[in-house]
Design a protein around this motif. Structure first.
Motif, mmCIF file in Angstrom:
data_model
loop_
_atom_site.group_PDB
_atom_site.id
_atom_site.type_symbol
_atom_site.label_atom_id
_atom_site.label_comp_id
_atom_site.label_asym_id
_atom_site.label_seq_id
_atom_site.Cartn_x
_atom_site.Cartn_y
_atom_site.Cartn_z
ATOM 1 N N ILE A 77 0.835 -1.204 0.000
ATOM 2 C CA ILE A 77 0.000 0.000 0.000
ATOM 3 C C ILE A 77 0.871 1.256 0.000
ATOM 4 O O ILE A 77 0.488 2.288 -0.558
ATOM 5 N N VAL A 100 1.767 2.071 -3.559
ATOM 6 C CA VAL A 100 0.628 2.674 -4.265
ATOM 7 C C VAL A 100 0.494 4.138 -3.877
ATOM 8 O O VAL A 100 0.292 5.018 -4.731
ATOM 9 N N ALA A 101 0.616 4.440 -2.578
ATOM 10 C CA ALA A 101 0.499 5.817 -2.109
ATOM 11 C C ALA A 101 1.581 6.703 -2.710
ATOM 12 O O ALA A 101 1.315 7.832 -3.158
ATOM 13 N N THR A 139 -0.369 10.237 -2.871
ATOM 14 C CA THR A 139 -1.337 10.417 -1.774
ATOM 15 C C THR A 139 -0.777 9.821 -0.490
ATOM 16 O O THR A 139 0.285 9.195 -0.489
ATOM 17 N N VAL A 149 -5.188 5.988 0.527
ATOM 18 C CA VAL A 149 -5.270 4.722 -0.201
ATOM 19 C C VAL A 149 -6.141 3.738 0.566
ATOM 20 O O VAL A 149 -6.982 3.040 -0.017
ATOM 21 N N ARG A 174 -9.785 9.309 -5.901
ATOM 22 C CA ARG A 174 -10.144 7.892 -5.898
ATOM 23 C C ARG A 174 -9.792 7.240 -7.229
ATOM 24 O O ARG A 174 -9.225 6.141 -7.279
ATOM 25 N N VAL A 184 -5.988 6.749 -7.536
ATOM 26 C CA VAL A 184 -5.501 5.648 -6.704
ATOM 27 C C VAL A 184 -5.876 4.296 -7.307
ATOM 28 O O VAL A 184 -5.053 3.376 -7.365
ATOM 29 N N ALA A 186 -3.270 1.509 -8.494
ATOM 30 C CA ALA A 186 -3.303 0.169 -7.890
ATOM 31 C C ALA A 186 -3.450 -0.902 -8.947
ATOM 32 O O ALA A 186 -2.795 -1.947 -8.901
#
Length: 338
Positions: free
Chosen positions: A5, A8-9, A14, A19, A34, A37, A41
């Motif tokens: 995670i 991804v952030a 973000t 996330v 959204r 993200v 992802a």
């Protein structure tokens, strides 16, 4: 290699919490963020538990249930009833045990939150501020805990306790001990004390203790020393501890002391003597809790943030309660045994 995670952030620009919210409570994140993200992802191949469904529709198809003590025989029927209700509505249920400790409850919530669409918190020990903050991140309902503005299911002991007190009064009892495992001022304590006092029965309170079998073992000599002819225990587990210790001390139930529990677990019907108890129906709670939570999630009718559903109770008379003794007080009987 598994994508985290944190990656991804960083890639999406973000925070970690953003996330997390995208996958646990997507409506709480603005559409632009959204979307960024979710695209990041998907491109990185990030797939937390249930992420495949979350990416497609913002739903995991699961509900979370946090209970205080999975070893308490009251909770398995509740879990089964909630699972049955959820299954009929297309959901599965993930269960965690808080062990009646705020830090363990918080850890359990954080572990379940990304994997579920909503949470049922039973007798939550968290501070009100934390519960309100949590409700802003994921749909939650409370059972047996009051927090203003949070939908909740309340168990009203009034009817069942009133029947229990009337039962004792009819048998001639004039004094009753209450073994409490709640904090002073709790609904359970207030309800039991009020009903006993209104019936003109002297009440002596012991506790608060932990709601465990061992509490009954500890409290039995205290009850006898006081001379009370009846006991209402916080729950069936405590009442069963009383029954065992009374038997070990040569005190007869109900001839010398009457005992009444609360819950109506399977052990209440199979104990010797059978335990009189105030019944809390697991199916009633399952229906109320599931309907409330799914209403918030949006699968059913919308729920008011302040909505409260009250589940009632009733007395189940069994052999552990009977007429008051007319001979020696139990505390004199135990002295003779010694």
């Amino acid at each position: 290699m598994t994508v985290t995670i944190r990656e991804v952030a960083a890639e999406a620009g973000t925070s970690l919490s953003t996330v997390s919210r995208v996958f646990s409570n997507p409506d709480a994140v603005n559409a632009t963020t959204r979307g960024r993200v979710l695209k990041t992802a998907s491109r990185l191949g990030y797939q937390p538990n249930a992420a495949a469904r979350s990416l497609r529709g913002g739903r995991t198809g699961s509900l979370g249930l946090i209970i205080p003590d999975i070893a308490n025989p009251f909770f398995p029927p509740v879990m089964k009833a909630i699972q049955g209700k959820a299954r009929r509505l297309g959901y599965t249920v993930l269960v965690a045990d808080s062990n009646e400790r705020p830090n363990e409850e918080f850890e359990a919530i954080e572990a379940l939150r990304p994997r579920v669409d909503g949470l049922i918190l039973w007798a939550s020990t968290l501070q009100e501020e934390k519960i309100i903050e949590l409700a802003a991140r994921i749909p939650i309902i409370l059972v047996n805990r009051e927090v203003a503005g949070i939908p909740q299911v309340q168990i009203s002991l009034s009817a069942g306790v009133r029947q229990a007190v009337e039962h004792l009064k009819a048998y001639g009892h004039e004094s009753c001990a209450f073994i409490t495992c709640s904090q002073p001022g709790s609904n359970r304590e207030v309800s039991i004390r009020r009903e006993l006092e209104e019936a003109g029965i002297r009440v002596v309170e012991f506790g608060p203790y932990e709601a465990r079998f061992e509490t009954g073992l500890h409290a039995a000599p205290l009850v006898l020393a006081d001379g009370a002819t009846a006991v209402i225990a916080h729950n069936d587990l405590v009442a069963l501890g009383l029954l065992q210790q009374f038997a070990a001390l040569g005190i007869r139930v109900p001839e010398d002391v009457s005992v009444i529990g609360i819950d109506d677990t399977i052990l209440a019907a199979t104990s010797s003597p059978g335990l009189a108890t105030v019944r809390i129906d697991p199916n009633d709670i399952a229906e109320a809790a599931s309907d409330l939570l799914l209403g918030i999630i949006g699968r059913t009718a919308q729920v008011s943030p302040a909505e409260v559903i009250t589940v009632g109770t009733r007395l189940v008379p069994r052999a552990s309660s009977g007429p008051v003794r007319v001979n020696e007080p139990a505390k004199q009987l135990i002295s003779k045994e010694k």
